[in-house]
Design an enzyme around this catalytic site. Structure first.
Site, PDB file in Angstrom:
ATOM      1  N   ASP A   5      42.585  42.633  19.140  1.00  0.00           N
ATOM      2  CA  ASP A   5      41.513  43.158  19.981  1.00  0.00           C
ATOM      3  C   ASP A   5      40.764  41.987  20.634  1.00  0.00           C
ATOM      4  O   ASP A   5      40.338  41.051  19.943  1.00  0.00           O
ATOM      5  CB  ASP A   5      40.555  43.957  19.069  1.00  0.00           C
ATOM      6  CG  ASP A   5      39.569  44.816  19.835  1.00  0.00           C
ATOM      7  OD1 ASP A   5      39.834  45.151  20.994  1.00  0.00           O
ATOM      8  OD2 ASP A   5      38.522  45.162  19.235  1.00  0.00           O
ATOM      9  N   HIS A   6      40.621  42.022  21.934  1.00  0.00           N
ATOM     10  CA  HIS A   6      39.870  40.987  22.669  1.00  0.00           C
ATOM     11  C   HIS A   6      40.359  39.562  22.414  1.00  0.00           C
ATOM     12  O   HIS A   6      39.538  38.658  22.144  1.00  0.00           O
ATOM     13  CB  HIS A   6      38.366  41.070  22.365  1.00  0.00           C
ATOM     14  CG  HIS A   6      37.734  42.321  22.865  1.00  0.00           C
ATOM     15  ND1 HIS A   6      37.473  42.561  24.190  1.00  0.00           N
ATOM     16  CD2 HIS A   6      37.354  43.443  22.210  1.00  0.00           C
ATOM     17  CE1 HIS A   6      36.945  43.767  24.323  1.00  0.00           C
ATOM     18  NE2 HIS A   6      36.873  44.330  23.139  1.00  0.00           N
ATOM     19  N   GLU A  66      42.476  43.417  30.840  1.00  0.00           N
ATOM     20  CA  GLU A  66      41.202  44.092  31.157  1.00  0.00           C
ATOM     21  C   GLU A  66      40.691  43.668  32.526  1.00  0.00           C
ATOM     22  O   GLU A  66      40.711  42.492  32.879  1.00  0.00           O
ATOM     23  CB  GLU A  66      40.133  43.798  30.090  1.00  0.00           C
ATOM     24  CG  GLU A  66      38.805  44.514  30.396  1.00  0.00           C
ATOM     25  CD  GLU A  66      37.791  44.513  29.243  1.00  0.00           C
ATOM     26  OE1 GLU A  66      38.203  44.416  28.065  1.00  0.00           O
ATOM     27  OE2 GLU A  66      36.595  44.611  29.534  1.00  0.00           O
ATOM     28  N   HIS A  80      37.518  50.901  25.939  1.00  0.00           N
ATOM     29  CA  HIS A  80      36.797  50.206  24.865  1.00  0.00           C
ATOM     30  C   HIS A  80      35.421  50.842  24.724  1.00  0.00           C
ATOM     31  O   HIS A  80      35.037  51.707  25.495  1.00  0.00           O
ATOM     32  CB  HIS A  80      36.645  48.717  25.236  1.00  0.00           C
ATOM     33  CG  HIS A  80      37.895  47.935  25.030  1.00  0.00           C
ATOM     34  ND1 HIS A  80      37.995  46.968  24.073  1.00  0.00           N
ATOM     35  CD2 HIS A  80      39.098  48.022  25.630  1.00  0.00           C
ATOM     36  CE1 HIS A  80      39.222  46.469  24.111  1.00  0.00           C
ATOM     37  NE2 HIS A  80      39.918  47.081  25.055  1.00  0.00           N
TER      38      HIS A  80
HETATM   39  P1  13P Z   1      32.544  50.416  19.856  1.00  0.00           P
HETATM   40  O1  13P Z   1      31.587  49.297  19.644  1.00  0.00           O
HETATM   41  O2  13P Z   1      31.982  51.444  20.790  1.00  0.00           O
HETATM   42  O3  13P Z   1      33.040  51.031  18.603  1.00  0.00           O
HETATM   43  O4  13P Z   1      33.830  49.801  20.617  1.00  0.00           O
HETATM   44  C1  13P Z   1      34.816  49.120  19.898  1.00  0.00           C
HETATM   45  C2  13P Z   1      35.758  48.382  20.773  1.00  0.00           C
HETATM   46  O5  13P Z   1      35.818  48.545  21.976  1.00  0.00           O
HETATM   47  C3  13P Z   1      36.669  47.442  20.127  1.00  0.00           C
HETATM   48  O6  13P Z   1      37.413  46.717  21.053  1.00  0.00           O
HETATM   49  O1  G3H Z   2      34.895  44.953  20.632  1.00  0.00           O
HETATM   50  C1  G3H Z   2      34.599  44.372  19.599  1.00  0.00           C
HETATM   51  C2  G3H Z   2      34.975  44.964  18.293  1.00  0.00           C
HETATM   52  O2  G3H Z   2      34.052  45.943  17.897  1.00  0.00           O
HETATM   53  C3  G3H Z   2      35.157  43.889  17.261  1.00  0.00           C
HETATM   54  O3  G3H Z   2      33.949  43.314  16.911  1.00  0.00           O
HETATM   55  O4  G3H Z   2      34.288  40.836  17.091  1.00  0.00           O
HETATM   56  O5  G3H Z   2      32.489  41.820  15.626  1.00  0.00           O
HETATM   57  O6  G3H Z   2      34.896  42.017  14.960  1.00  0.00           O
HETATM   58  P1  G3H Z   2      33.905  41.898  16.088  1.00  0.00           P
HETATM   59 ZN    ZN Z   3      36.391  46.314  22.881  1.00  0.00          ZN
END
Ligand code: 13P
Ligand code: G3H
Ligand code: ZN
Length: 331
Positions: free
Chosen positions: A94-95, A146, A233
């Site tokens: 993720d990201h 993205e 997201h």
């Molecule tokens: P939320 O903070 O709305 O749960 O989004 C999570 C997210 O986009 C993780 O990439």
């Molecule tokens: O988009 C972000 C996710 O909620 C992950 O958050 O970087 O704090 O693990 P984090």
């Molecule tokens: Zn996200």
């Protein structure tokens, strides 16, 4: 030691997204960084027979340890089988913010990665994303890019204001990069405070009602890229009952606002094939832990408060699958 996701029994997102697109539902992308969260996610998805994207941020990877994570993912696949649910499971970064991080995840069993170049100028985003796609596709790993910026915290990057995705850029971006899916910005944002109170109206119960998502932008993107998987997201709904439990038992979460479930349901029935949820899980877990510790002050065995938290999480995830995303029995 390098390992391919295929050896672990994971899948990439190609088939998942094709089926989600054809079936008018979205695959849950649930974040995790510890065992109880992972157990709750697997239980929820196995019991509802939902496909699953297990999501790990770079912060989560540091927190949990990359070696342990690889075995947790393998364990998750085996656990789902043991529960009688042969469901497709993807392990997704993720990201991701650099090529090196994406490469490292691919080498340690991830079947899908996100390269988030959305904070870069357009040409740099294209260049970085294309570089990751070229590498990932050699290993059948799928890539999410993205376009547009979400307000809130995105993996240590804080954006004060969102910038909606420009539909006129999406065809060029997808064509030049070769991404398998695209995260867009249509009014969602990360965290539990998605909108400022002054951006919202109040309903008869005094609860904040946020401005609606920009479905016109989503529709334009769908028209330009028919059948192409879109990702949302920042899609937690921030249930008020959970916020109220946290605050009742000593927490301080102010002005929390999420995305209403009916809007996510509408998005899930469109080209949106993946919906990311992290904050709601954090709220559910924290509410259950605070309640147990406050109601049972003599408890000091972590199983006594993490157990109820895991159960609350599982129920939350099942609710999303059945009532919001529509992915029940699609695994
Ligand atoms: P939320 O903070 O709305 O749960 O989004 C999570 C997210 O986009 C993780 O990439
Ligand atoms: O988009 C972000 C996710 O909620 C992950 O958050 O970087 O704090 O693990 P984090
Ligand atoms: Zn996200």
């Amino acid at each position: 030691m390098a390992v391919s996701y295929k050896e672990i029994g994971l899948v990439n997102t190609v088939d998942m997204f094709k089926k989600a697109m054809d079936g008018g539902y979205a695959v849950p992308a649930y974040n995790f960084n510890n065992m109880e969260q992972l157990q709750a996610i697997i239980l929820a998805c196995a019991e509802t027979k939902s496909p699953l994207i297990l999501q790990v941020s770079s912060g989560a990877r540091k927190y949990a340890n990359q070696t342990l994570l690889r075995y947790m993912a393998e364990g998750a696949v085996e656990y789902a089988k043991e529960l009688g649910g042969e469901i497709p499971i993807a392990l997704h970064l993720d990201h991701g913010d650099t090529f090196e991080l994406c490469k490292s995840c691919i080498e340690t069993g991830f079947s899908s990665v996100m390269i988030d170049g959305s904070h870069h100028p357009y040409e740099k985003n294209v260049e970085l994303t294309a570089q990751v796609v070229e590498y990932a596709h050699k290993y059948d790993v799928t890539v999410e890019g993205e376009l547009g910026v979400l307000a809130g915290i995105e993996d240590d990057v804080v954006a004060e204001k969102s910038t909606y995705t420009k539909p006129e850029e999406v065809e060029d971006f997808v064509g030049k990069t070769g991404v398998d899916s695209l995260a867009i910005s249509i009014g969602t944002s990360h965290g539990a405070n998605k909108f400022k109170p002054e951006q919202c109206t109040k309903n008869e119960d005094g609860v904040f009602v946020p401005p609606p998502l920009k479905f016109d932008i989503l529709q334009e993107i769908e028209n330009i890229l028919p059948g192409f998987p879109i990702v949302l997201h920042g899609s937690s709904s921030v249930p008020m009952d959970l916020v109220n439990i946290i605050n009742k038992y000593g927490g301080e979460i102010k002005d929390a606002v999420g995305i209403p479930e009916e809007q996510l349901r509408k998005a899930a029935s469109s080209a949106v094939c993946k919906i990311n949820i992290d904050s709601d899980g954090r709220l559910a877990m924290t509410a259950a832990i605070r309640e147990t510790l406050a109601e049972q002050p003599s408890v000091f065995d972590p199983r006594k408060y993490l157990g109820p938290a895991r159960e609350a999480l599982k129920e939350l995830y099942k609710h999303k699958i059945i009532n919001v995303l529509g992915s029940e029995n699609k695994g």
